[in-house]
Motif scaffolding. Structure first.
Motif, PDB file in Angstrom:
ATOM      1  N   ARG A  14       0.827  -1.213   0.000  1.00 23.52           N
ATOM      2  CA  ARG A  14       0.000   0.000   0.000  1.00 23.52           C
ATOM      3  C   ARG A  14       0.861   1.261   0.000  1.00 23.52           C
ATOM      4  N   GLU A  18       0.981   3.924  -2.986  1.00 25.67           N
ATOM      5  CA  GLU A  18       0.594   5.319  -2.742  1.00 25.67           C
ATOM      6  C   GLU A  18       1.720   6.272  -3.138  1.00 25.67           C
ATOM      7  N   ALA A  19       2.968   5.878  -2.791  1.00 27.44           N
ATOM      8  CA  ALA A  19       4.111   6.761  -3.099  1.00 27.44           C
ATOM      9  C   ALA A  19       4.354   6.860  -4.592  1.00 27.44           C
ATOM     10  N   THR A  22       1.698   8.876  -7.741  1.00 29.02           N
ATOM     11  CA  THR A  22       1.462  10.316  -7.922  1.00 29.02           C
ATOM     12  C   THR A  22       2.316  10.854  -9.066  1.00 29.02           C
TER      13      THR A  22
ATOM     14  N   ARG B  93      -5.616   9.636  -0.414  1.00 32.99           N
ATOM     15  CA  ARG B  93      -5.407   9.391  -1.847  1.00 32.99           C
ATOM     16  C   ARG B  93      -5.897   8.015  -2.303  1.00 32.99           C
ATOM     17  N   MET B  94      -6.405   7.235  -1.360  1.00 35.27           N
ATOM     18  CA  MET B  94      -6.921   5.903  -1.734  1.00 35.27           C
ATOM     19  C   MET B  94      -8.352   5.999  -2.221  1.00 35.27           C
ATOM     20  N   TYR B 102      -8.725  -2.940   1.646  1.00 38.03           N
ATOM     21  CA  TYR B 102      -7.418  -3.001   2.323  1.00 38.03           C
ATOM     22  C   TYR B 102      -7.574  -3.496   3.768  1.00 38.03           C
TER      23      TYR B 102
END
Lengths: 529, 311
Positions: A14, A18-19, A22, B93-94, B102
């Motif tokens: 995750r 997420e990193a 972007t 941001r998910m 999750y």
């Protein structure tokens, strides 16, 4: 066990997604090599300017030595004429050339250069003969008249002549007061004072200038003054300049590299190293560059570890402030969460490194596949074997090992600090001592690279905060026994830091207020908080 | 080891938690039955959150024990618990569905099952249209519903909800209430904390009132409310109630007096005694509300005081 590992993987996945999902990540990762390249080119350009830049301008010579200043001036002139004639000799005359250039070119073909220079010097050297006595009947006479009247053309043809850069002011008897005024008004770069007895002593010899950091004029003039004084001393000792220079010649050794002897030389017996013609080879600049490969690895390692550990700390503070961590901790152990986040950040960093390698390799591979000729320097670099030094498996494998250990060591430490802080500013303040410690191996990177077996690198390689970086630099020089000992020691210390970090993290992440400095952290570890 | 057939869901036994010198939870002993809604009530900083954190395994007690779903170590039954903390955050941001999935996967669900369950929950919570939106696009109320879905996605048999109604509008309060009641019908246990006494009163089967880390009152709502409150409008001074048998306390504002009376007190005899002393214009007998009990037990000033015990 598998379930625990799966949870760690989910956290890592995750965080990595997420990193890397972007636009900023990709923009930053793509721009980084470009910015590094621009900075490197700019740095080289700036360094070249610093090394070679000269200030164009005038200077004056106050001569108390009874003629040395004049002789130096003539030595400069002689050098200028040699430079110019060398240029004329090496260039084919063209139809637009003035007649004197064509005649001089022809003369050089038939007369030895030193003789021609001496002939020309008779007309040009100081003090100059009465101009009216010079006629155009001889080549030397015509050349001297042309030399005096065509300075711009001379500079254009031979940019290395002295007056392209420095010009001596020939006004006689300027007082020191006048010279200082001219200096202050920046009309001259400086002035030299040649004392009486300068041949035997430098005492009272001065170069007066406003810019004491700018030494190019002084160095240049010193070179000619030295030559003049040496010539005088050689003459007084009744030895020729050539003999004197031969006497003064320094002994030197050409740095070379041992190479594997060929099969023939291995089978021959009793041959000395000098007999084995292929047992050594000259070291090229690129090979010297290749020797610094471990230092480059160390720098990249340091950069990645710190960027990653700082990102980890920031993420921890953010997750703490949004209280998400409380939900996560109801599903996982704190150590699982820390491990997962650490792996996620490591994957993000490895993605960046992979992208950089891809970006650097792609143009080379494409160019090679379609047959685009490399720049000579690039070809030379590839052929020199420096590339092999850069991608030596020893360095690559140890880079991975020490990245894992270093990143874990600093990642756990900064995560623990992040867990006790309420905001990024607090966390940065608390991380300052760790950052200061970690910067030491970076500062000592070059001295360590130059003395890999020295006492300092040996001691530092056993100090855990320094170990990954120092070991990366000196790994090729470390004995296997030491290497294994250091690896075991560093692994134990990293596990110890993980244990401490877990203690701090578990309690710190739920605290509303950060504990008071070291004392507070000790209380968290001790479990009394 | 767990024994899911037990009638008890959670047992606190002499559970104590200290933060330095501060006692956040002081020898708490409770038994929470399976298939019930159990309320933790108390003022800010009383120790409710600390108790809940111990219950879900985030914190460890300093002394004493806790048994959750018959397990001595909460870690063994984590996947059976759903926890919603008081302060709620989202991965901004998910995507909404990814966030729910999750947490389902973290609790051991397979991805496919978690997706199916998440979609079902989104429909149930009327957020199906937001499935692919990022969490940062949600309003506060929607965000809380998503967090609740993440708590429910793996079908926990014990739900621990810290202030589940805070920040919700009345419509969403009803949605959450119905979900809680449905879970209880499925024999799940719901433990919640709230400041809103009316909600606790209408929703909980039993409550514990915690103050300064101690359980002040504990038991089924009906039992706690046992004991009458009598409202008397009269024309005399407050002193007319002095010495009346069965009256525990008296508060008077203007001409209206509120009498807390002993459960054994005979109201007819009491009315007669009061009428002998003053002219009574109105006499009403009611059970005490949870709110009144709360105020009585905690005290007005302390009810709003804050300490760091919930940290």
């Amino acid at each position: 066990m598998l379930k625990r590992l799966y949870s760690v993987w989910l956290i890592a996945q995750r965080d990595w997604l997420e990193a890397t999902s972007t636009k900023m990540f990709w923009l930053g990762a793509l721009l980084m090599p470009v910015i590094t390249l621009i900075l490197a080119v700019f740095g080289m350009f700036a360094a070249s300017l610093v090394g070679t830049s000269v200030t164009v301008g005038s200077y004056y010579v106050v001569d108390h030595s009874n003629g040395l200043g004049l002789q130096i001036r003539n030595e400069i002139l002689r050098t200028d004429i040699v430079n110019f004639l060398t240029v004329v000799a090496n260039r084919e005359p063209i139809s637009e050339d003035e007649e004197i250039l064509i005649d001089t070119h022809e003369a050089i073909q038939t007369t030895a250069l030193p003789d021609l220079v001496s002939t020309f010097m008779e007309y040009l050297e100081h003090p100059q003969p009465d101009p009216t006595s010079i006629t155009g009947d001889t080549l030397a006479g015509r050349f001297s008249i042309w030399w005096e009247n065509n300075k711009d053309l001379i500079v254009e043809l031979a940019p290395t002549v002295s007056f392209a850069t420095y010009q001596e002011i020939l006004t006689p008897n300027l007082t020191e007061q006048e010279l200082i005024s001219r200096l202050k008004a920046e009309k001259i770069l400086g002035y030299f004072i040649i004392p009486e007895g300068f041949v035997n002593s430098n005492e009272n010899a001065k170069f007066v200038t406003e810019n004491i950091l700018k030494q190019d004029l002084a160095n240049w003039y010193e070179r000619f003054a030295t030559r003049v004084i040496q010539n005088k001393k050689f003459a007084e000792s009744d030895i020729s300049r050539e003999t004197a220079l031969w006497l003064l010649q320094r002994a030197s050794f050409q740095t070379s590299k041992a190479v594997e002897p060929s099969r023939d030389s291995r089978t021959s017996t009793g041959s000395s190293p000098s007999d084995a013609g292929d047992s050594t080879k000259e070291v090229t600049v690129w090979e010297t560059v290749g020797e610094f490969a471990p230092a480059v690895y160390q720098y990249i390692l340091w950069f990645l570890v710190f960027i990653g550990a700082t990102i980890l700390m920031t993420n921890t503070v953010e997750e703490k402030s949004t209280k998400l961590v409380e939900v996560l901790l109801s599903d996982l152990d704190s150590v699982q969460l820390m491990d997962g986040k650490l792996i996620g950040s490591a994957l993000t960093l490895l993605t960046v490194v992979g992208l950089w390698i891809f970006l650097i390799s792609l143009p080379i591979l494409v160019a090679a596949s379609i047959g685009v000729p490399f720049l000579p320097q690039v070809a030379e670099f590839i052929q020199s074997g420096a590339l092999n030094s850069m991608f030596n498996p020893l360095f690559v494998v140890n880079f991975v090992i020490f990245f894992v250990l270093g990143f874990a060591f600093y990642g756990y430490s900064l995560s623990a600090l992040g867990s006790v802080c309420s905001n990024i500013r607090e966390a940065q303040m608390m991380a300052t001592p760790i950052n200061l410690v970690a910067i030491v191996p970076l500062i000592l990177m070059v001295p360590i690279a130059l003395d890999k077996s020295g006492t300092l690198p040996t001691i530092m390689s056993y100090i855990p905060p320094f170990t990954p970086f120092v070991m990366m630099n000196i790994v090729a020089e470390v004995a296997w026994t030491n290497y294994l000992l250091i690896l075991v020691w560093m692994t134990a210390c990293t596990l110890g830091v993980r244990w401490l970090a877990k203690k701090i993290y578990t309690k710190g992440i739920l605290l509303e207020n950060k504990p008071a400095g070291i004392k507070g952290l000790v209380r968290l570890v001790g479990g009394t908080s | 080891m767990t024994n899911n057939n037990s009638t008890l869901s959670v047992t606190f036994e002499e559970t104590r938690k200290k933060f330095g010198t501060l006692v956040a939870l002081d020898r708490l002993s409770l038994q929470i039955p399976r298939g019930s809604v159990y309320g933790f009530i108390g003022p800010n900083g009383a120790g409710k959150t600390t108790a809940m954190r111990i219950l879900v395994g985030i914190s460890k007690p300093t002394s004493g024990t806790i048994k959750v779903l018959d397990a001595d170590d909460v870690k063994d039954v984590r996947h059976l618990i759903g926890y919603l903390p008081e302060e709620k955050g989202l991965y901004k941001r998910m995507r909404v569905i990814d966030y729910i999935v999750y947490f389902g996967r973290l609790n051991g669900m397979r991805k496919r099952d978690a997706i199916a369950k998440a979609k079902g929950l989104l429909s149930e919570f009327q957020l199906a249209d937001w499935e692919k939106e990022k969490c940062q696009a949600l309003s506060k109320g929607m965000g809380q519903k998503v967090q609740l879905m993440a708590t429910l996605v793996h079908d926990p048999i014990l739900m621990v909800l810290d202030e589940p109604f805070s920040g919700l509008d009345p419509v969403n309060v009803e949605v959450v209430r119905s979900i809680i009641l449905n879970k209880v019908k499925e024999n799940s246990t719901v433990i919640l904390s709230t400041h809103i006494m009316e909600q606790a009163e209408s929703l909980c089967d039993a409550v514990v009132l915690i103050n300064k880390g101690k359980a002040v009152l504990e038991g089924p709502i009906d039992e706690i409310r046992k004991g009458d409150v009598v409202s008397v409008d009269h024309e005399g001074e407050v002193s007319v109630f002095d010495g009346l048998q069965g009256v525990v306390s008296v508060k008077q504002i203007g001409r209206a007096a509120t009498l807390e009376v002993d459960p054994e007190c005979d109201l007819q005899t009491l009315l007669k005694s009061i009428c002998e002393r003053t002219k009574v214009t109105q006499f009403n007998a009611n059970s005490a509300s949870l709110h009144e009990i709360f105020i009585r037990e905690v005290g007005g000033s302390e009810a709003t005081s804050e300490t760091t015990a919930d940290a």
